[in-house]
Design a protein around this motif. Structure first.
Motif, mmCIF file in Angstrom:
data_model
loop_
_atom_site.group_PDB
_atom_site.id
_atom_site.type_symbol
_atom_site.label_atom_id
_atom_site.label_comp_id
_atom_site.label_asym_id
_atom_site.label_seq_id
_atom_site.Cartn_x
_atom_site.Cartn_y
_atom_site.Cartn_z
ATOM 1 N N MET A 1 33.970 39.628 39.057
ATOM 2 C CA MET A 1 33.245 38.815 38.067
ATOM 3 C C MET A 1 34.193 37.901 37.289
ATOM 4 N N MET A 2 35.457 37.845 37.691
ATOM 5 C CA MET A 2 36.463 36.923 37.142
ATOM 6 C C MET A 2 36.513 36.953 35.609
ATOM 7 N N LEU A 3 36.908 38.106 35.085
ATOM 8 C CA LEU A 3 37.001 38.292 33.640
ATOM 9 C C LEU A 3 38.405 37.952 33.152
ATOM 10 N N THR A 4 38.487 37.362 31.964
ATOM 11 C CA THR A 4 39.791 37.189 31.333
ATOM 12 C C THR A 4 40.264 38.561 30.868
ATOM 13 N N ASN A 5 41.546 38.657 30.581
ATOM 14 C CA ASN A 5 42.098 39.935 30.135
ATOM 15 C C ASN A 5 41.465 40.373 28.816
ATOM 16 N N SER A 6 41.299 39.410 27.897
ATOM 17 C CA SER A 6 40.730 39.746 26.584
ATOM 18 C C SER A 6 39.268 40.146 26.698
ATOM 19 N N THR A 7 38.504 39.435 27.538
ATOM 20 C CA THR A 7 37.093 39.782 27.722
ATOM 21 C C THR A 7 36.968 41.154 28.368
ATOM 22 N N ALA A 8 37.814 41.426 29.357
ATOM 23 C CA ALA A 8 37.776 42.724 30.022
ATOM 24 C C ALA A 8 38.009 43.857 29.024
ATOM 25 N N LYS A 9 39.007 43.701 28.173
ATOM 26 C CA LYS A 9 39.297 44.736 27.171
ATOM 27 C C LYS A 9 38.129 44.912 26.220
ATOM 28 N N ALA A 10 37.544 43.789 25.781
ATOM 29 C CA ALA A 10 36.409 43.854 24.853
ATOM 30 C C ALA A 10 35.200 44.530 25.486
ATOM 31 N N MET A 11 35.049 44.397 26.798
ATOM 32 C CA MET A 11 33.911 44.988 27.505
ATOM 33 C C MET A 11 34.218 46.394 28.026
ATOM 34 N N GLY A 12 35.401 46.912 27.705
ATOM 35 C CA GLY A 12 35.750 48.266 28.117
ATOM 36 C C GLY A 12 36.229 48.381 29.544
ATOM 37 N N VAL A 13 36.702 47.286 30.130
ATOM 38 C CA VAL A 13 37.181 47.290 31.514
ATOM 39 C C VAL A 13 38.696 47.492 31.502
ATOM 40 N N SER A 14 39.167 48.568 32.112
ATOM 41 C CA SER A 14 40.598 48.867 32.156
ATOM 42 C C SER A 14 41.260 48.314 33.413
ATOM 43 N N ASN A 15 40.473 48.123 34.464
ATOM 44 C CA ASN A 15 41.009 47.612 35.730
ATOM 45 C C ASN A 15 40.090 46.515 36.245
ATOM 46 N N ARG A 16 40.528 45.283 36.085
ATOM 47 C CA ARG A 16 39.670 44.154 36.440
ATOM 48 C C ARG A 16 39.420 44.036 37.938
ATOM 49 N N THR A 17 40.296 44.596 38.753
ATOM 50 C CA THR A 17 40.112 44.493 40.194
ATOM 51 C C THR A 17 39.266 45.624 40.763
ATOM 52 N N ASP A 18 38.874 46.564 39.915
ATOM 53 C CA ASP A 18 37.917 47.596 40.333
ATOM 54 C C ASP A 18 36.535 46.953 40.345
ATOM 55 N N PRO A 19 35.880 46.821 41.498
ATOM 56 C CA PRO A 19 34.608 46.083 41.561
ATOM 57 C C PRO A 19 33.512 46.681 40.693
ATOM 58 N N VAL A 20 33.462 47.999 40.604
ATOM 59 C CA VAL A 20 32.430 48.635 39.782
ATOM 60 C C VAL A 20 32.646 48.307 38.311
ATOM 61 N N GLN A 21 33.899 48.430 37.846
ATOM 62 C CA GLN A 21 34.201 48.084 36.454
ATOM 63 C C GLN A 21 33.964 46.605 36.188
ATOM 64 N N SER A 22 34.341 45.770 37.143
ATOM 65 C CA SER A 22 34.187 44.331 36.967
ATOM 66 C C SER A 22 32.711 43.955 36.837
ATOM 67 N N ILE A 23 31.874 44.521 37.697
ATOM 68 C CA ILE A 23 30.434 44.242 37.630
ATOM 69 C C ILE A 23 29.860 44.719 36.309
#
Length: 370
Positions: free
Chosen positions: A251-273
């Motif tokens: 889902m092409m998240l920025t690092n800051s957006t990923a952290k804000a959304m609780g995503v620890s690993n952006r390349t994990d497809p389940v976390q990214s979705i």
């Protein structure tokens, strides 16, 4: 048959005189109200006013309306919706299987008018009257892959509803609204030869991620097809995607957006979705005052550009004396200024492509039934 309605304020005969001509979208051919009231003819205009509802019937096709089972959208539908808004009445939009049925509804008085691509001969054979839904602006539809033979069909030529409608459509042409709607619903936004490649991608990758899209969409009360369309636009459904600016993942998240959304690993497809869905849902919540389907388009632009950029554009639109809460105005601003601003060009491409992908995914059986 499928129907949908949008809300509007109460419009009654006593209040019509106090409303401005612009708000009612009257053409110069409109009969005076005293003659309408005095007439014994049963006009559809009177039914619309008395019921506070505009009933429109149409066949589902790429030019008129796309029925995604949740919200209608489409060139014809948006134009009709804008007309109902100009009259300050509710829109009750119904779809039928064929043009013959749509014309029959008008003849029987079951619909205020029909939106159809039926031939003029078949319309006249039923003693109905029609006018071009584009006020002759066929070039804008043709270059965007839409059917230029789109008509609004009425029961009687002397019905004031026909006059107000034709006046509204021609003003939409003059203001550029009609052309912008055609541009947004461009059927050629993705070249035909590209669809084969897109279909191969979706056939190969959708089965891997479909369950995650569905589970996550259910969690946030979203349409999983739309989430999948966002994912395809962002990364072609490739979880290891990385952009030059550092956004990454399916889902092409920025690092800051990923952290804000609780995503620890952006390349994990389940976390990214999950992170993308949560962020998209957050964008939707910023536009609670905007009805669907427009709210989806606003949220998509905000997902792409950031909500701050969208807010600045809305302020600019308002300073021009236009409604910043109308999607056609936001789209027109982006489209008109894309030559000088690469972010605007990207946003236009982003939202129009996702709309195209959404429609493709929803109407391709092998993708829906994977």
């Amino acid at each position: 048959m499928h129907s949908s309605s949008t809300s509007g304020s109460r419009l009654c005969l006593n209040s019509l005189k106090s409303l401005p001509i612009k708000a009612l979208a009257f053409s110069t051919l409109l009969l005076p109200f005293h003659s309408i009231n005095a007439s014994k003819t049963a006009y559809q205009f009177d039914n619309v006013v008395n019921s506070n509802t505009l009933v429109v019937v149409s066949v589902v096709n790429p030019t008129t309306v796309f029925d995604d089972s949740e919200h209608f959208h489409g060139f014809g539908y948006d134009l009709v919706r804008n007309y109902a808004d100009s009259l300050n009445v509710k829109l009750e939009f119904k779809t039928v299987d064929d043009n013959a049925t749509a014309l029959k509804w008008v003849k029987q008085g079951k619909a205020s008018f029909a939106m159809t691509t039926a031939s003029i001969q078949s319309i006249e054979a039923k003693s109905l009257t029609s006018f071009s839904a584009t006020c002759g602006e066929t070039a804008a539809l043709q270059k965007n892959g839409l059917n230029a033979n789109l008509n609004w069909v009425f029961k009687a030529a002397n019905d004031p509803l026909s006059d107000t409608a034709s006046g509204f459509v021609c003003r939409s042409k003059q203001s550029g609204t009609l052309q912008q709607l055609a541009s947004f619903y461009n059927r050629n936004v993705i070249k035909q030869e590209s669809w084969d490649s897109i279909q191969r991608d979706l056939n190969n990758r959708m089965p891997i991620y479909k369950a995650s899209f569905q589970r996550t969409a259910q969690l946030y009360d979203l349409d999983w097809h739309l989430l999948a369309a966002i994912g395809y636009q962002e990364s072609y459904l490739k979880p290891n995607s990385v952009s030059p600016t550092g956004v990454r993942g399916l889902m092409m998240l920025t690092n800051s957006t990923a952290k804000a959304m609780g995503v620890s690993n952006r390349t994990d497809p389940v976390q990214s979705i999950q992170g993308g869905a949560k962020y998209y849902d957050l964008m939707l919540s910023r536009y609670d005052d905007i009805p669907f389907p427009d709210r989806n388009w606003y949220a998509l632009v905000a997902y792409n550009m950031g909500p701050g950029a969208v807010n600045q554009i809305r302020k600019s639109i308002k300073s021009q004396g236009k409604d910043p809460d109308q999607w056609v105005n936001l789209y027109a601003y982006l489209d008109s200024n894309k030559a000088r601003n690469g972010r605007y060009r990207q946003a236009v491409q982003y939202v129009t492509r996702i709309r195209a992908y959404l429609e493709h995914i929803k109407t391709t059986p092998q993708l829906v039934n994977i």
